[in-house]
Design a protein around this motif. Structure first.
Motif, mmCIF file in Angstrom:
data_model
loop_
_atom_site.group_PDB
_atom_site.id
_atom_site.type_symbol
_atom_site.label_atom_id
_atom_site.label_comp_id
_atom_site.label_asym_id
_atom_site.label_seq_id
_atom_site.Cartn_x
_atom_site.Cartn_y
_atom_site.Cartn_z
ATOM 1 N N SER A 1 0.776 -1.139 0.107
ATOM 2 C CA SER A 1 0.000 -0.106 -0.106
ATOM 3 C C SER A 1 0.762 1.328 -0.001
ATOM 4 O O SER A 1 0.686 2.433 -0.407
ATOM 5 C CB SER A 1 -1.014 0.008 1.211
ATOM 6 O OG SER A 1 -0.343 0.037 2.297
ATOM 7 N N GLY A 2 1.887 1.001 0.644
ATOM 8 C CA GLY A 2 3.031 2.346 0.579
ATOM 9 C C GLY A 2 3.585 2.573 -0.874
ATOM 10 O O GLY A 2 3.440 3.668 -1.300
ATOM 11 N N VAL A 3 3.930 1.439 -1.537
ATOM 12 C CA VAL A 3 4.258 1.605 -3.110
ATOM 13 C C VAL A 3 3.218 2.277 -3.875
ATOM 14 O O VAL A 3 3.260 3.161 -4.405
ATOM 15 C CB VAL A 3 4.644 0.280 -3.306
ATOM 16 C CG1 VAL A 3 5.132 0.352 -5.132
ATOM 17 C CG2 VAL A 3 5.885 -0.290 -2.831
ATOM 18 N N ASN A 4 1.938 1.614 -3.559
ATOM 19 C CA ASN A 4 0.740 2.108 -4.298
ATOM 20 C C ASN A 4 0.564 3.631 -4.025
ATOM 21 O O ASN A 4 0.218 4.466 -5.022
ATOM 22 C CB ASN A 4 -0.446 1.312 -4.003
ATOM 23 C CG ASN A 4 -1.703 1.903 -4.897
ATOM 24 O OD1 ASN A 4 -1.626 1.984 -5.962
ATOM 25 N ND2 ASN A 4 -2.739 1.783 -4.230
ATOM 26 N N GLU A 5 0.774 4.029 -2.723
ATOM 27 C CA GLU A 5 0.449 5.512 -2.620
ATOM 28 C C GLU A 5 1.571 6.437 -3.053
ATOM 29 O O GLU A 5 1.294 7.521 -3.601
ATOM 30 C CB GLU A 5 0.535 5.739 -0.939
ATOM 31 C CG GLU A 5 -0.772 5.336 -0.107
ATOM 32 C CD GLU A 5 -0.721 5.188 1.318
ATOM 33 O OE1 GLU A 5 0.495 5.822 1.959
ATOM 34 O OE2 GLU A 5 -1.420 4.672 1.934
ATOM 35 N N ALA A 6 2.870 5.902 -2.895
ATOM 36 C CA ALA A 6 3.940 6.857 -3.760
ATOM 37 C C ALA A 6 3.735 6.864 -5.277
ATOM 38 O O ALA A 6 3.972 7.951 -5.940
ATOM 39 C CB ALA A 6 5.160 5.893 -3.491
ATOM 40 N N GLN A 7 3.183 5.922 -5.949
ATOM 41 C CA GLN A 7 2.653 5.775 -7.261
ATOM 42 C C GLN A 7 1.880 6.964 -7.546
ATOM 43 O O GLN A 7 1.714 7.520 -8.473
ATOM 44 C CB GLN A 7 2.566 4.386 -8.076
ATOM 45 C CG GLN A 7 3.768 3.571 -7.989
ATOM 46 C CD GLN A 7 3.721 2.370 -8.682
ATOM 47 O OE1 GLN A 7 2.498 1.879 -8.638
ATOM 48 N NE2 GLN A 7 4.606 1.583 -9.157
ATOM 49 N N ALA A 8 0.648 6.652 -6.806
ATOM 50 C CA ALA A 8 -0.659 7.537 -6.813
ATOM 51 C C ALA A 8 0.047 9.246 -6.780
ATOM 52 O O ALA A 8 -0.506 9.993 -7.260
ATOM 53 C CB ALA A 8 -1.548 7.153 -5.869
ATOM 54 N N LYS A 9 0.755 9.345 -5.501
ATOM 55 C CA LYS A 9 1.186 10.715 -5.416
ATOM 56 C C LYS A 9 2.040 11.284 -6.531
ATOM 57 O O LYS A 9 1.901 12.355 -7.222
ATOM 58 C CB LYS A 9 1.935 10.674 -4.041
ATOM 59 C CG LYS A 9 2.755 12.257 -3.972
ATOM 60 C CD LYS A 9 3.739 11.895 -2.534
ATOM 61 C CE LYS A 9 4.398 13.287 -2.516
ATOM 62 N NZ LYS A 9 5.388 13.174 -1.344
ATOM 63 N N SER A 10 3.092 10.377 -6.922
ATOM 64 C CA SER A 10 3.806 10.800 -8.217
ATOM 65 C C SER A 10 3.097 10.992 -9.517
ATOM 66 O O SER A 10 3.067 12.093 -10.368
ATOM 67 C CB SER A 10 4.712 9.538 -8.724
ATOM 68 O OG SER A 10 5.217 9.919 -9.896
ATOM 69 N N GLY A 11 2.007 10.135 -9.795
ATOM 70 C CA GLY A 11 0.948 10.346 -10.696
ATOM 71 C C GLY A 11 0.090 11.813 -10.509
ATOM 72 O O GLY A 11 0.114 12.580 -11.664
ATOM 73 N N ALA A 12 -0.218 12.103 -9.568
ATOM 74 C CA ALA A 12 -0.993 13.212 -9.255
ATOM 75 C C ALA A 12 -0.147 14.345 -9.483
ATOM 76 O O ALA A 12 -0.557 15.578 -10.002
ATOM 77 C CB ALA A 12 -1.665 13.191 -7.891
ATOM 78 N N LEU A 13 0.879 14.525 -8.939
ATOM 79 C CA LEU A 13 2.047 15.536 -9.034
ATOM 80 C C LEU A 13 2.465 15.903 -10.452
ATOM 81 O O LEU A 13 2.490 16.915 -11.017
ATOM 82 C CB LEU A 13 3.443 15.242 -8.254
ATOM 83 C CG LEU A 13 3.536 15.642 -6.698
ATOM 84 C CD1 LEU A 13 4.537 15.291 -5.843
ATOM 85 C CD2 LEU A 13 2.853 17.180 -6.540
ATOM 86 N N ALA A 14 2.734 14.682 -11.269
ATOM 87 C CA ALA A 14 2.922 14.862 -12.875
ATOM 88 C C ALA A 14 1.810 15.408 -13.596
ATOM 89 O O ALA A 14 1.900 16.537 -14.412
ATOM 90 C CB ALA A 14 3.268 13.579 -13.274
#
Length: 122
Positions: free
Chosen positions: A61-74
């Protein structure tokens, strides 16, 4: 590469150990007792030990959150949202990429361990 996987596995084990330890007293000392806890695991007053599946689920879930945050920032950077600068986007992207690579390496290590156990002679 093997060293980084070993390092990640040792970090997961240390987090699991920290999660299963009781909290320190207000004076900073660990409570000392020889009493055996009588409550059932998961009952009020007795902390439940963290299982491997819970630890793994938390890591994923931590990896998923990091990817979601990265996508939202991009996405915010592409749309020109104020406060979304390129440096933040690149750092978040690299963090999510490293977390994903580490997850894949741990998965590969677990699959290899499973195959080794299955191929053991009886």
């Amino acid at each position: 590469m093997t060293h980084s996987v070993t390092s990640i596995l040792s970090q997961i084990r240390s987090f699991q150990t920290q999660a299963s330890q009781p909290l320190a007293s207000p004076l900073g000392e660990m409570p000392r007792t020889n009493a055996i806890p009588t409550g059932a695991p998961g009952s009020i007053g007795a902390p439940a030990p963290a299982s491997f599946s819970d630890t793994l689920r938390g890591a994923l879930s931590g990896v998923n959150e990091a990817q979601a945050k990265s996508g939202a920032l991009a996405r915010d950077f592409e749309l020109g949202v104020p406060g979304a600068d390129l440096a933040k986007v690149m750092v978040a992207s690299q963090q999510s990429q490293i977390a994903f690579r580490a997850t894949v390496e741990v998965r590969n290590r677990l699959v290899q361990a499973y195959q080794d156990v299955m191929n053991m002679p009886l």
